[in-house]
Design a protein around this motif. Structure first.
Motif, PDB file in Angstrom:
ATOM      1  N   ALA A 131      33.975  51.471  14.833  1.00 33.58           N
ATOM      2  CA  ALA A 131      33.914  52.922  15.015  1.00 33.58           C
ATOM      3  C   ALA A 131      33.830  53.271  16.502  1.00 33.58           C
ATOM      4  N   ARG A 132      33.042  52.498  17.239  1.00 34.67           N
ATOM      5  CA  ARG A 132      32.920  52.750  18.673  1.00 34.67           C
ATOM      6  C   ARG A 132      34.235  52.446  19.379  1.00 34.67           C
ATOM      7  N   ARG A 133      34.901  51.389  18.967  1.00 36.28           N
ATOM      8  CA  ARG A 133      36.190  51.027  19.571  1.00 36.28           C
ATOM      9  C   ARG A 133      37.217  52.139  19.336  1.00 36.28           C
ATOM     10  N   THR A 134      37.256  52.672  18.118  1.00 34.72           N
ATOM     11  CA  THR A 134      38.190  53.764  17.822  1.00 34.72           C
ATOM     12  C   THR A 134      37.922  54.967  18.708  1.00 34.72           C
ATOM     13  N   ALA A 135      36.635  55.295  18.884  1.00 35.94           N
ATOM     14  CA  ALA A 135      36.288  56.444  19.721  1.00 35.94           C
ATOM     15  C   ALA A 135      36.673  56.201  21.174  1.00 35.94           C
ATOM     16  N   LEU A 136      36.446  54.984  21.684  1.00 37.12           N
ATOM     17  CA  LEU A 136      36.789  54.673  23.071  1.00 37.12           C
ATOM     18  C   LEU A 136      38.296  54.730  23.295  1.00 37.12           C
ATOM     19  N   LEU A 137      39.056  54.199  22.371  1.00 38.27           N
ATOM     20  CA  LEU A 137      40.513  54.253  22.514  1.00 38.27           C
ATOM     21  C   LEU A 137      41.008  55.697  22.428  1.00 38.27           C
ATOM     22  N   ALA A 191      44.228  61.816  19.905  1.00 36.49           N
ATOM     23  CA  ALA A 191      42.839  61.897  20.357  1.00 36.49           C
ATOM     24  C   ALA A 191      42.070  62.933  19.549  1.00 36.49           C
ATOM     25  N   SER A 192      42.702  64.069  19.267  1.00 37.12           N
ATOM     26  CA  SER A 192      42.014  65.133  18.524  1.00 37.12           C
ATOM     27  C   SER A 192      41.707  64.719  17.091  1.00 37.12           C
ATOM     28  N   GLN A 193      42.464  63.766  16.577  1.00 40.56           N
ATOM     29  CA  GLN A 193      42.241  63.276  15.222  1.00 40.56           C
ATOM     30  C   GLN A 193      41.208  62.162  15.167  1.00 40.56           C
ATOM     31  N   GLU A 194      40.986  61.477  16.291  1.00 41.88           N
ATOM     32  CA  GLU A 194      40.157  60.270  16.306  1.00 41.88           C
ATOM     33  C   GLU A 194      38.829  60.434  17.033  1.00 41.88           C
ATOM     34  N   LEU A 195      38.710  61.453  17.898  1.00 42.47           N
ATOM     35  CA  LEU A 195      37.472  61.652  18.638  1.00 42.47           C
ATOM     36  C   LEU A 195      36.391  62.244  17.741  1.00 42.47           C
ATOM     37  N   PRO A 196      35.126  61.990  18.052  1.00 44.38           N
ATOM     38  CA  PRO A 196      34.036  62.590  17.273  1.00 44.38           C
ATOM     39  C   PRO A 196      33.906  64.082  17.578  1.00 44.38           C
ATOM     40  N   ARG A 205      31.532  63.125  28.045  1.00 47.34           N
ATOM     41  CA  ARG A 205      32.587  62.389  27.353  1.00 47.34           C
ATOM     42  C   ARG A 205      33.470  63.339  26.552  1.00 47.34           C
ATOM     43  N   ALA A 206      34.712  62.913  26.363  1.00 48.93           N
ATOM     44  CA  ALA A 206      35.652  63.706  25.572  1.00 48.93           C
ATOM     45  C   ALA A 206      35.232  63.736  24.108  1.00 48.93           C
ATOM     46  N   THR A 207      35.479  64.860  23.467  1.00 47.11           N
ATOM     47  CA  THR A 207      35.217  65.048  22.045  1.00 47.11           C
ATOM     48  C   THR A 207      36.426  65.734  21.421  1.00 47.11           C
TER      49      THR A 207
END
Length: 581
Positions: A131-137, A191-196, A205-207
């Motif tokens: 989950a953290r890797r997905t958010a970082l990417l 990014a808009s689909q995968e960011l928290p 950080r980006a959201t």
């Protein structure tokens, strides 16, 4: 192509064979402590570090003097104060390919992009919680789209490289803006689909809402351009509206009082979507901190707290405007941390003061954007023909923003400074970047910079609706911002209700011209104006109408390609310059 061998992440320099997709020059020599190859991006520390390094690059822009000129100068809003600031961008004279401000945008953006290409190439195999890797990417995609958006808006056709460059080359070509926008929109959509929805890692950080805001702006900007797609304005409006409609889900909302939006200490308030983060740690804030014990570390210093400050310490005739009173020329203020260091690089134009902020009865933003009073702070008393100023109690200098009568001057112990008296030195100070919490008077700011906020999302949606011929929807978006501006904490509920009614516009008033005035009222000095006028194709006409600038030429809606980029491409076709330069 330009080789950047050492990637600096925080306080650690990592040796990488990382090539930027821009130009070719000698290896950048930096001190380093670890010989680590690009595969470091595949480690947990490398994945985190590559992202952190790319965020850090933003601090070369927002807060630096050169970038501030490129974003705010040469518009209808601001003109040069009396300082020794750079006239180049105000007057459109000698904006040369060798100019450091444009090469700084080019080089720093491409450095970040190649870092991010490395993250996106090696990061998917990093041994990190999935989950953290997905958010970082997703953050990497957001940031890559962010930096490419800065480049395409500034330079037009640019090199587009979505692969990590490890092998140096001396050739480069420019891709059409259509290709660049397609890549930006793809990155930001993903990014808009995968960011928290919100970040539990860092406020800077980006959201998801930050990505939606930037995606809406990318669609909108492409819609005005030669690369426009038929649905761009519809997509811009829909994307911005989805953020607005779901703001509660993202713990967002407009501040009730415009005064709180830029209040020091509220940089992560509920209206804020994205910041360029800073703090007082010298290894993080990366500031040169004049006359302080902080560690100097380069040109990421945040000087926004200096650029807009008038020379309130100037010696003036304290009896000016009062017939028969003796001339008494003296400074009524000393420099202090509350009122700031008076660089006076920018001052508001007559358009800003008299047109955009002309209505001040029901719209509260003028006095929440510009300083109107300075409290006497000198240890030595100063006397006027009306009495002696008391330190910490009396208003020494008052700028009411309108002309006053002689009787009003005689009834006021301090000095009243009206619009007819404004000079390039002494004029209203813009207060959005005031930084009182500093160690010394001349020290630069620790404050994070608010880059995206929800009120701007409303105005971007309004612009898209106007272009999509939906004035009713556009007016609703503009009115949300204007009705907030009607609020005053000193008003009664009935007075605030009446002010809301007074500022509400009709669909027929929702035009691009009105919207640009509204953007000045809401976003004055927030590093958007030059691009706003370029995007809406109004730069030339609004300069001519509100701030005549004889040096302006039509081709200057783009900045020149840095000469270093052109000179260092030695294989294949010569790298082309933008027309006119």
């Amino acid at each position: 192509m330009k080789i950047n061998k050492y990637l600096k992440i925080g306080g650690l320099s990592l040796a990488l064979t990382a090539m930027l997709s821009t130009s070719c020059q000698n290896v950048l020599e930096q001190e380093f402590r670890s010989e680590l190859g690009p595969e470091f991006f595949a480690t947990a520390g490398g994945l985190e570090g590559g992202i952190t390094a790319s965020y850090s690059i933003m601090r070369f822009f927002w807060g630096s003097e050169g970038f501030t000129y490129t974003a705010n100068a040469g518009t209808d809003e601001s003109m040069l104060g009396a300082s020794d600031g750079n006239t180049t961008y105000f007057q459109y004279t000698n904006i040369l390919p060798s100019e450091g401000s444009v090469s700084g945008i080019w080089n720093n953006c491409y450095q970040a992009i190649n870092n991010l290409n490395g993250v996106l190439k090696f990061g998917p195999t990093a041994n990190v919680d999935p989950a953290r890797r997905t958010a970082l990417l997703a953050e990497a995609k957001f940031l890559r789209g962010f930096f490419y958006f800065e480049l395409v808006k500034t330079f037009g056709d640019i090199p587009l490289n979505l692969e990590f460059i490890e092998v140096p080359t001396t050739s480069a070509t420019r891709q059409p803006i259509a290709d660049v926008y397609a890549a930006i929109i793809k990155d930001l959509t993903e990014a808009s689909q995968e960011l928290p929805n919100t970040s539990n890692q860092s406020k800077g950080r980006a959201t998801k809402p930050a990505a939606l805001h930037l995606l809406a702006k990318a669609y909108l900007t492409r819609g005005w351009s030669t690369a426009a797609q038929p649905t761009d304005f519809q997509m811009a409006a829909a994307t911005a509206k989805s953020l607005i409609d779901n703001q509660a889900t993202y713990s967002l909302g407009l501040e009730q009082d415009f005064a709180n939006v830029h209040r020091e200490g509220n940089e992560y308030g509920k209206e804020v979507l994205f910041t360029v983060d800073r703090n007082t740690d010298p290894s993080y804030a990366e500031s040169q901190f004049n006359n302080s014990p902080q560690i100097a570390s380069g040109n990421k210093e945040n000087r926004t707290n200096f650029f807009w400050v008038a020379l309130y310490t100037q010696a003036i005739n304290v009896n000016a405007g009062i017939p028969g009173a003796p001339t008494n020329t003296v400074a009524v203020m000393d420099r202090d941390t509350r009122n700031g260091r008076p660089f006076r690089r920018f001052r508001p134009t007559n358009y800003t003061l008299n047109t955009a902020f002309g209505e001040r009865v029901n719209d509260s933003r003028y006095f929440k954007t510009f300083q109107s009073a300075w409290i006497f702070n000198r240890p030595t008393p100063v006397s006027t023909s009306r009495g002696t100023l008391v330190t910490g109690q009396d208003t020494a200098l008052w700028m009411p923003g309108v002309e006053v009568t002689v009787a009003q001057r005689r009834a006021f112990k301090g000095v009243i400074w009206t619009p007819s008296q404004y000079t390039a030195d002494l004029h209203p100070t813009m207060t959005k970047y005031v930084a009182v919490n500093r160690l010394t008077v001349n020290e630069s700011s620790y404050r994070p910079y608010i880059l995206f906020r929800l009120a701007d999302t409303y105005l971007l949606a309004a612009e898209a609706y106007i272009k999509d011929n939906k004035p009713t929807e556009a007016a609703a978006m503009i009115n949300a911002v204007r009705q907030r501006a009607a609020f005053r904490s000193t008003n009664t509920a009935a007075q605030n209700t009446a002010a809301v009614t007074a500022v509400t516009i009709t669909p027929a008033q929702a035009t691009i011209d009105f919207l640009l005035d509204e953007r000045t009222r809401e976003l004055y000095g927030e590093y958007t104006r030059w691009q706003d006028l370029v995007r809406t194709q109004t730069l030339k006409t609004r300069l001519a109408r509100y701030n005549p600038t004889p040096g302006f030429k039509d081709f200057q809606v783009l900045r020149p390609i840095p000469q270093s980029q052109i000179d260092l491409v030695t294989t294949g076709p010569r790298f082309p310059q933008n027309p006119g330069y």
